[in-house]
Scaffold this active site. Sequence first.
Site, mmCIF file in Angstrom:
data_model
loop_
_atom_site.group_PDB
_atom_site.id
_atom_site.type_symbol
_atom_site.label_atom_id
_atom_site.label_comp_id
_atom_site.label_asym_id
_atom_site.label_seq_id
_atom_site.Cartn_x
_atom_site.Cartn_y
_atom_site.Cartn_z
ATOM 1 N N ASP A 198 0.874 -1.173 0.000
ATOM 2 C CA ASP A 198 0.000 0.000 0.000
ATOM 3 C C ASP A 198 0.908 1.220 0.000
ATOM 4 O O ASP A 198 1.680 1.429 0.945
ATOM 5 C CB ASP A 198 -0.887 -0.021 1.250
ATOM 6 N N VAL A 199 0.842 2.019 -1.050
ATOM 7 C CA VAL A 199 1.765 3.152 -1.168
ATOM 8 C C VAL A 199 1.541 4.200 -0.089
ATOM 9 O O VAL A 199 2.421 5.040 0.158
ATOM 10 C CB VAL A 199 1.683 3.808 -2.566
ATOM 11 N N ASN A 236 1.982 5.649 -10.645
ATOM 12 C CA ASN A 236 0.713 5.504 -11.373
ATOM 13 C C ASN A 236 -0.475 5.196 -10.464
ATOM 14 O O ASN A 236 -1.617 5.418 -10.853
ATOM 15 C CB ASN A 236 0.875 4.391 -12.413
ATOM 16 N N SER A 273 -3.111 13.744 -15.701
ATOM 17 C CA SER A 273 -4.509 13.592 -16.114
ATOM 18 C C SER A 273 -4.915 14.752 -17.008
ATOM 19 O O SER A 273 -4.261 15.808 -17.030
ATOM 20 C CB SER A 273 -5.390 13.565 -14.855
ATOM 21 N N TYR A 282 -9.458 15.265 -7.074
ATOM 22 C CA TYR A 282 -8.648 14.578 -8.081
ATOM 23 C C TYR A 282 -7.894 15.599 -8.925
ATOM 24 O O TYR A 282 -6.699 15.420 -9.210
ATOM 25 C CB TYR A 282 -9.566 13.724 -8.944
ATOM 26 N N LYS A 308 -3.834 15.732 -9.252
ATOM 27 C CA LYS A 308 -3.161 15.541 -10.540
ATOM 28 C C LYS A 308 -2.457 16.813 -11.001
ATOM 29 O O LYS A 308 -1.420 16.747 -11.682
ATOM 30 C CB LYS A 308 -4.175 15.080 -11.582
#
Length: 256
Positions: free
Chosen positions: A67-68, A94, A146, A159, A163
Site C-alpha cells: 500500500d503506497v 501511477n 490527467s 482529483y 493531478k
Amino acid sequence: MRHPVSAAFRLDGEVALITGGGSGLGLGMARAMHAAGAQVVLLGRRADVIEAAAAELGAGAHWEVADVTAYASIPELVARIRDRIGPISILANNAGHNFKKLAVDTSVEEFSGMLDTHVLAAHNLTRCVLPGMLEAGHGSILFTASMTSLIGMPGVIAYSAAKSAYVGMVRALSTEVAGQGVRVNAIAPGWIESAMLRKALDGDPARSSRILQRTPMQRFGEAEDIGLAAVYLCSPAAKFVTGVLLPVDGGASQGF
C-alpha cells in the site's frame, strides 16, 4: 552517447517499478516496458490481480503487494526489490483512485485522502528510490497525470488538485536532478478504454458522445498508447527530454 535507432527505444537492463501495475494504465505500461526489455515490478494492494498480471507477462515480470500510503514500509520495500531484482532505474508513479463529487459535497477527509494516495505517496516513494538513481547517475521517474491537470472538469475537485500537483512536482524535481542523470516527466492520458471508463460511461451514451465530440481523433485511446509513451520517455530516445507533461489524448486537450 549515440544509440542506433533500433536500440534507442529499448529498455534492456532497466528495472521498472510500476505502482498500480496490475490493471489499467499501469498494466499497459508494464506490458510495453517488458516488451522493450525491462524487468518490471508490479506493485499493488490486491495480490491476486498483480500476481496474475505478472504471470501473464512471464519471465522478467515480478510483483509486490504493498500500500503506497503505508509510508513507513516503503524504504524496506525498495531495499527488498533491490536485493531480489536489482536497483530500481525506472519509477512509474501511477497508483491512484478517483471519486466524483461536487466541491460543496467533498469533505476535508475525502480531499485529504486523495492527496495522500496521489501526492504524498508518490513523493515518498520517489524520495526512497531517488538516492539509488543519483548514486548510479541514471534513472527515469514518471508521473501519471490527467486531463484534469490541463483543463477544468466539474465534480472532481480533489482529483484535479492531486493531478495538478503532479505537474508542479515534475517541474521542481526535474530541475533538481537533471544534472545528475535522472529525468522526470509526466503523461496526461485522455479518455482511455478501460474497466474504469466503462463503469463511468456505460448507460450514459450522452456523456460518451460529448467526450468523442471534443476528441479530434473521435475515439477512445488504449492502455497500450500510454505504455508506448512511457517507454519513449524512459528510453534513450528521450535522453534530452525532462520536465515535460506529455498529453496522450487524441487531441482532446487541444480540441473544441
